[in-house]
Scaffold this motif. Sequence first.
Motif, PDB file in Angstrom:
ATOM      1  N   LEU A  46     -11.027  69.064  14.928  1.00  0.00           N
ATOM      2  CA  LEU A  46     -10.041  70.113  15.221  1.00  0.00           C
ATOM      3  C   LEU A  46     -10.315  70.770  16.561  1.00  0.00           C
ATOM      4  N   LEU A  47     -11.592  70.889  16.927  1.00  0.00           N
ATOM      5  CA  LEU A  47     -11.933  71.452  18.230  1.00  0.00           C
ATOM      6  C   LEU A  47     -11.436  70.542  19.351  1.00  0.00           C
ATOM      7  N   LEU A  48     -11.558  69.243  19.142  1.00  0.00           N
ATOM      8  CA  LEU A  48     -11.115  68.295  20.173  1.00  0.00           C
ATOM      9  C   LEU A  48      -9.589  68.241  20.290  1.00  0.00           C
ATOM     10  N   THR A  49      -8.891  68.394  19.158  1.00  0.00           N
ATOM     11  CA  THR A  49      -7.424  68.315  19.188  1.00  0.00           C
ATOM     12  C   THR A  49      -6.772  69.670  19.417  1.00  0.00           C
ATOM     13  N   PRO A  56      -4.309  59.182  22.355  1.00  0.00           N
ATOM     14  CA  PRO A  56      -5.170  59.696  21.281  1.00  0.00           C
ATOM     15  C   PRO A  56      -4.696  59.286  19.886  1.00  0.00           C
ATOM     16  N   SER A  57      -3.370  59.284  19.683  1.00  0.00           N
ATOM     17  CA  SER A  57      -2.831  58.910  18.384  1.00  0.00           C
ATOM     18  C   SER A  57      -3.117  57.444  18.080  1.00  0.00           C
ATOM     19  N   VAL A  58      -2.894  56.585  19.064  1.00  0.00           N
ATOM     20  CA  VAL A  58      -3.150  55.147  18.881  1.00  0.00           C
ATOM     21  C   VAL A  58      -4.639  54.894  18.675  1.00  0.00           C
ATOM     22  N   ALA A  59      -5.479  55.630  19.409  1.00  0.00           N
ATOM     23  CA  ALA A  59      -6.929  55.459  19.265  1.00  0.00           C
ATOM     24  C   ALA A  59      -7.387  55.831  17.857  1.00  0.00           C
TER      25      ALA A  59
END
Length: 230
Positions: free
Chosen positions: A54-57, A68-71
């Motif tokens: 959550l911190l990263l997003t 990011p979504s595909v990763a």
Amino acid sequence: MVLDLLVIGLIITLFPLPIMAFVLVVSAPRGTRKGLAFILAWLACLVTVIAIVLLLTGGQPPPPRSPPSVAALAATLVIGVGLIFYSEHRRRRRRRTVASPDSAANARSADSARSGESLNSRMDDATGWSAAALAVLLQPWGMVGAAAATVVQADLSHGASFVALMAFCLLATSTLLAMELYAVFSPEKAQHALRNMRAWLERHKEPAIVVTCLVLGLWLVGRSLYQLTG
């Protein structure tokens, strides 16, 4: 996201290896205190992983088809494939064990019994910190990694995301919590029931590992492929 987290949490709580270790912890002297330390460390791992994601997003899911979504979906796919291969590896190993001569099987049974006695002895002398460390070591990190990749989709602007994350943590810990509460409120009955549970798990842990890893692996592969190609 909600359904994926519930499925992952259910598989984690049914995974036999942490359950077997927790039975040893609770059955040891001052077992309820050690069990509480185990559960707190277990929960701390889950909460830490979720907090890092959550911190990263920033609490906002990345746009569909964005890198990011595909990763995240690719990571879920890789973890799912890994769980399927691991399930097949355990199945083949169990098959070879069943097909081995009786003398070799008896030798392995004796080794397993001695190992269990040694672990029992170590747990009798263990501290709460040791129990907490055991919880960290036995956390099914591949499954937790799949949960982390799923949490990327969490949107903290909606209360449902908070509920889903809390439900995941509680569900993934529910078996341990149930055993801990049983040991606290009915210690004598719990000791007998937990010994029977451990004996059953020792006989059936390999099929349980194979099934749980295979089910979750197929689920993750199917969901990630659907979202990547949909």
